[in-house]
Design a protein around this motif. Structure first.
Motif, PDB file in Angstrom:
ATOM      1  N   ARG A  42       0.824  -1.212   0.000  1.00  0.00           N
ATOM      2  CA  ARG A  42       0.000   0.000   0.000  1.00  0.00           C
ATOM      3  C   ARG A  42       0.854   1.256   0.000  1.00  0.00           C
ATOM      4  NH1 ARG A  42      -3.647  -2.620   4.558  1.00  0.00           N
ATOM      5  NH2 ARG A  42      -1.538  -3.256   5.033  1.00  0.00           N
ATOM      6  N   ASP A  45       1.469   2.055  -3.582  1.00  0.00           N
ATOM      7  CA  ASP A  45       0.316   2.697  -4.201  1.00  0.00           C
ATOM      8  C   ASP A  45       0.353   4.209  -3.996  1.00  0.00           C
ATOM      9  OD1 ASP A  45      -0.653   0.221  -4.975  1.00  0.00           O
ATOM     10  OD2 ASP A  45      -2.073   0.061  -3.307  1.00  0.00           O
ATOM     11  N   ARG A 144      -4.680   7.296  -1.027  1.00  0.00           N
ATOM     12  CA  ARG A 144      -4.590   6.015  -1.758  1.00  0.00           C
ATOM     13  C   ARG A 144      -4.539   4.835  -0.792  1.00  0.00           C
ATOM     14  NH1 ARG A 144      -3.178   6.582  -7.417  1.00  0.00           N
ATOM     15  NH2 ARG A 144      -3.233   4.322  -7.394  1.00  0.00           N
TER      16      ARG A 144
END
Length: 161
Positions: A42, A45, A144
């Motif tokens: 993550r 991202d 995000r």
């Protein structure tokens, strides 16, 4: 068929190499310690959508995973994968849908995303950049990483058992 390519003059090639060397020397990576969970997918991202410019300062290279910096000298440093903040009496602000726990320091302030795993930490000099600018310009990237909690206040109505 043989094609004749013009040869470049040695002085032009040397000048080009010298210019490339100077440009490379100007972008020496900043030494930033990566966070414990910097390898979380993550973080990737978020990292790919960070702004090239933040509060009027250009992004510069860093030497570790899930980190970024803006300005030379650095005015803003970001690390993804830091420990998630727990309950705190530090102020929590929400900017463009992203909650941040703010800790004023001397000379740097620390802002840490709240309710997102992994958490992202931003260190900055408040005399060089405004916290409101930093938070607004980083909100899209920090967003995000999905939120699973949000800041609460003692002034809010809470449902107690």
């Amino acid at each position: 068929m043989v094609t004749n390519f013009p040869l470049r003059k040695p002085t032009a090639v040397a000048a080009l190499c010298a210019a490339a060397a100077l440009l490379t020397a100007c972008s020496v990576p900043l030494d930033v310690e990566s966070a414990e969970n910097a390898n979380d997918p993550r973080c990737a991202d978020m990292m790919v959508v960070l702004p090239d410019e933040l509060a009027g300062h250009s992004q510069r290279p860093t030497n570790s995973q899930a980190t970024s910096a803006w300005g030379d000298p650095s005015h803003v440093v970001l690390r993804c994968g830091v420990p998630i903040p727990g309950p705190t009496t530090d102020p929590c602000v929400s900017v463009n849908g992203v909650d941040w726990v703010a800790r004023e320091g001397d000379p740097a302030w620390t802002l840490t995303t709240y309710g997102r795993e992994p958490a992202t930490e931003v260190l900055f000099d408040p005399t060089a950049v405004a916290s409101s600018t930093v938070l607004a310009e980083l909100a899209a990237a920090a967003g995000r990483i999905p939120a699973d909690r949000e800041c609460t206040s003692v002034d809010q109505d809470l449902e107690l058992p």
